[in-house]
Design a protein around this motif. Structure first.
Motif, PDB file in Angstrom:
ATOM      1  N   ILE A 186      -2.721   2.208  -4.313  1.00 22.56           N
ATOM      2  CA  ILE A 186      -2.272   3.566  -4.006  1.00 22.56           C
ATOM      3  C   ILE A 186      -3.492   4.407  -3.695  1.00 22.56           C
ATOM      4  O   ILE A 186      -4.487   4.384  -4.423  1.00 22.56           O
ATOM      5  CB  ILE A 186      -1.412   4.185  -5.128  1.00 22.56           C
ATOM      6  CG1 ILE A 186      -0.811   5.518  -4.644  1.00 22.56           C
ATOM      7  CG2 ILE A 186      -2.187   4.331  -6.420  1.00 22.56           C
ATOM      8  CD1 ILE A 186       0.414   5.950  -5.404  1.00 22.56           C
ATOM      9  N   ILE A 187      -3.428   5.094  -2.580  1.00 23.87           N
ATOM     10  CA  ILE A 187      -4.525   5.932  -2.122  1.00 23.87           C
ATOM     11  C   ILE A 187      -4.034   7.371  -2.182  1.00 23.87           C
ATOM     12  O   ILE A 187      -2.957   7.679  -1.654  1.00 23.87           O
ATOM     13  CB  ILE A 187      -4.936   5.563  -0.683  1.00 23.87           C
ATOM     14  CG1 ILE A 187      -5.394   4.105  -0.638  1.00 23.87           C
ATOM     15  CG2 ILE A 187      -6.026   6.498  -0.176  1.00 23.87           C
ATOM     16  CD1 ILE A 187      -5.563   3.550   0.765  1.00 23.87           C
ATOM     17  N   GLY A 188      -4.806   8.239  -2.823  1.00 23.04           N
ATOM     18  CA  GLY A 188      -4.342   9.613  -2.913  1.00 23.04           C
ATOM     19  C   GLY A 188      -5.414  10.590  -3.331  1.00 23.04           C
ATOM     20  O   GLY A 188      -6.518  10.227  -3.714  1.00 23.04           O
ATOM     21  N   THR A 189      -5.019  11.843  -3.262  1.00 23.52           N
ATOM     22  CA  THR A 189      -5.888  12.946  -3.662  1.00 23.52           C
ATOM     23  C   THR A 189      -5.759  13.126  -5.179  1.00 23.52           C
ATOM     24  O   THR A 189      -5.251  12.245  -5.882  1.00 23.52           O
ATOM     25  CB  THR A 189      -5.451  14.230  -2.941  1.00 23.52           C
ATOM     26  OG1 THR A 189      -4.094  14.514  -3.286  1.00 23.52           O
ATOM     27  CG2 THR A 189      -5.576  14.068  -1.424  1.00 23.52           C
ATOM     28  N   HIS A 190      -6.180  14.280  -5.656  1.00 27.07           N
ATOM     29  CA  HIS A 190      -6.088  14.587  -7.079  1.00 27.07           C
ATOM     30  C   HIS A 190      -4.660  14.458  -7.594  1.00 27.07           C
ATOM     31  O   HIS A 190      -4.434  14.401  -8.794  1.00 27.07           O
ATOM     32  CB  HIS A 190      -6.622  16.003  -7.347  1.00 27.07           C
ATOM     33  CG  HIS A 190      -5.828  17.063  -6.661  1.00 27.07           C
ATOM     34  ND1 HIS A 190      -5.992  17.349  -5.323  1.00 27.07           N
ATOM     35  CD2 HIS A 190      -4.838  17.855  -7.106  1.00 27.07           C
ATOM     36  CE1 HIS A 190      -5.134  18.299  -4.983  1.00 27.07           C
ATOM     37  NE2 HIS A 190      -4.422  18.616  -6.045  1.00 27.07           N
ATOM     38  N   ARG A 191      -3.679  14.339  -6.703  1.00 26.14           N
ATOM     39  CA  ARG A 191      -2.272  14.130  -7.089  1.00 26.14           C
ATOM     40  C   ARG A 191      -2.133  12.891  -7.976  1.00 26.14           C
ATOM     41  O   ARG A 191      -1.256  12.825  -8.842  1.00 26.14           O
ATOM     42  CB  ARG A 191      -1.420  14.000  -5.823  1.00 26.14           C
ATOM     43  CG  ARG A 191       0.042  13.624  -6.050  1.00 26.14           C
ATOM     44  CD  ARG A 191       0.804  14.750  -6.727  1.00 26.14           C
ATOM     45  NE  ARG A 191       2.212  14.451  -6.844  1.00 26.14           N
ATOM     46  CZ  ARG A 191       2.773  13.836  -7.895  1.00 26.14           C
ATOM     47  NH1 ARG A 191       2.029  13.446  -8.913  1.00 26.14           N
ATOM     48  NH2 ARG A 191       4.067  13.603  -7.914  1.00 26.14           N
TER      49      ARG A 191
ATOM     50  N   LEU B 189       0.840  -1.192   0.000  1.00 28.81           N
ATOM     51  CA  LEU B 189       0.000   0.000   0.000  1.00 28.81           C
ATOM     52  C   LEU B 189       0.880   1.248   0.000  1.00 28.81           C
ATOM     53  O   LEU B 189       1.920   1.277   0.645  1.00 28.81           O
ATOM     54  CB  LEU B 189      -0.870  -0.034   1.259  1.00 28.81           C
ATOM     55  CG  LEU B 189      -1.962   0.972   1.451  1.00 28.81           C
ATOM     56  CD1 LEU B 189      -3.109   0.704   0.489  1.00 28.81           C
ATOM     57  CD2 LEU B 189      -2.480   0.900   2.878  1.00 28.81           C
ATOM     58  N   ALA B 190       0.462   2.278  -0.740  1.00 27.96           N
ATOM     59  CA  ALA B 190       1.162   3.567  -0.724  1.00 27.96           C
ATOM     60  C   ALA B 190       0.124   4.684  -0.670  1.00 27.96           C
ATOM     61  O   ALA B 190      -1.019   4.505  -1.080  1.00 27.96           O
ATOM     62  CB  ALA B 190       2.039   3.727  -1.962  1.00 27.96           C
ATOM     63  N   VAL B 191       0.555   5.836  -0.158  1.00 27.37           N
ATOM     64  CA  VAL B 191      -0.314   7.001  -0.059  1.00 27.37           C
ATOM     65  C   VAL B 191       0.347   8.146  -0.822  1.00 27.37           C
ATOM     66  O   VAL B 191       1.559   8.325  -0.772  1.00 27.37           O
ATOM     67  CB  VAL B 191      -0.548   7.412   1.409  1.00 27.37           C
ATOM     68  CG1 VAL B 191      -1.460   8.633   1.491  1.00 27.37           C
ATOM     69  CG2 VAL B 191      -1.135   6.263   2.197  1.00 27.37           C
ATOM     70  N   MET B 192      -0.476   8.924  -1.523  1.00 28.27           N
ATOM     71  CA  MET B 192       0.030  10.054  -2.297  1.00 28.27           C
ATOM     72  C   MET B 192      -0.824  11.271  -1.950  1.00 28.27           C
ATOM     73  O   MET B 192      -1.974  11.382  -2.388  1.00 28.27           O
ATOM     74  CB  MET B 192      -0.070   9.738  -3.789  1.00 28.27           C
ATOM     75  CG  MET B 192       0.536  10.777  -4.691  1.00 28.27           C
ATOM     76  SD  MET B 192       2.324  10.859  -4.621  1.00 28.27           S
ATOM     77  CE  MET B 192       2.772   9.268  -5.253  1.00 28.27           C
ATOM     78  N   SER B 193      -0.254  12.140  -1.116  1.00 26.60           N
ATOM     79  CA  SER B 193      -0.951  13.378  -0.747  1.00 26.60           C
ATOM     80  C   SER B 193       0.094  14.400  -0.333  1.00 26.60           C
ATOM     81  O   SER B 193       1.287  14.110  -0.329  1.00 26.60           O
ATOM     82  CB  SER B 193      -1.945  13.130   0.396  1.00 26.60           C
ATOM     83  OG  SER B 193      -1.261  12.949   1.623  1.00 26.60           O
ATOM     84  N   ARG B 194      -0.353  15.559   0.077  1.00 30.20           N
ATOM     85  CA  ARG B 194       0.596  16.600   0.468  1.00 30.20           C
ATOM     86  C   ARG B 194       1.285  16.291   1.792  1.00 30.20           C
ATOM     87  O   ARG B 194       2.240  16.969   2.168  1.00 30.20           O
ATOM     88  CB  ARG B 194      -0.083  17.965   0.500  1.00 30.20           C
ATOM     89  CG  ARG B 194      -1.175  18.096   1.513  1.00 30.20           C
ATOM     90  CD  ARG B 194      -1.871  19.461   1.372  1.00 30.20           C
ATOM     91  NE  ARG B 194      -3.060  19.500   2.178  1.00 30.20           N
ATOM     92  CZ  ARG B 194      -3.098  19.950   3.430  1.00 30.20           C
ATOM     93  NH1 ARG B 194      -2.013  20.417   3.993  1.00 30.20           N
ATOM     94  NH2 ARG B 194      -4.236  19.944   4.098  1.00 30.20           N
TER      95      ARG B 194
END
Length: 185
Positions: free
Chosen positions: A142-147, A115-120
């Motif tokens: 991968i869990i993230g915002t509009h990134r 699992l990975a996260v992509m956010s600020r």
């Protein structure tokens, strides 16, 4: 015109079906701390049936807070990973990305799901490492915002896109994800 063309292409697109449920899928689902409601069981069955078909799935899941929508998303993501595909979970806020990362992480703790996260909240170095691992197929979910919609985000084998709170994203955001891969659920 672009949307009509995209939906027409998706309607005739085909992809390899996801694998039927295996022992790990059953183990994950039986480890859920709550008893499924009849609607939750039906939604889970409908999603998995769509995933096991040859047509890319487009499904909207609606329910009140506490209905169990996230658990259905976890099960679908796990099914995609068990079929050797990557999953993108798109959320509107950094806080929700972190919340989902905890939930998915807790649910997948007993399984070899990366699992990975992509956010600020991630540094530029952490984001670069996650992107490299995603492209190399070392990240399953991968869990993230509009990134996640940025041009530098590349998947090795994207199989499922989960959009949480879809009403908080514009049509162009959602269509950008669909254009990433025509055969993606």
């Amino acid at each position: 015109a672009e949307l009509l063309e995209l939906y027409a292409r998706r309607r005739i697109a085909a992809r390899a079906p996801h694998h039927p449920d295996g022992a790990w899928q059953k183990q994950l689902e039986s480890s859920f701390l709550f008893e499924d409601t009849p609607d939750q069981r039906k939604a889970t069955d409908d999603v998995k049936r769509d995933m096991e078909g040859a047509k890319p799935m487009d499904r909207l899941l609606v329910g009140d807070v506490g209905y169990g929508k996230t658990e259905i998303a976890v099960r679908a993501a796990f099914k995609a990973v068990q079929s050797g595909r990557q999953v993108a979970v798109l959320v509107p806020t950094t806080v929700l990305a972190e919340q989902h990362a905890r939930t998915f992480g807790d649910r997948f703790a007993d399984f070899p799901v990366r699992l990975a996260v992509m956010s600020r909240f991630q540094t530029a170095k952490e984001q670069a490492a996650a992107l490299a691992d995603l492209k190399a197929g070392k990240v399953d979910v991968i869990i993230g915002t509009h990134r996640l919609l940025s041009p530098d985000v590349a998947f090795q084998s994207l199989g499922l896109i989960i959009v949480d709170e879809e009403h908080r994203f514009g049509v162009k955001h959602k269509e950008r994800l669909k254009q990433l891969k025509l055969e993606t659920d």
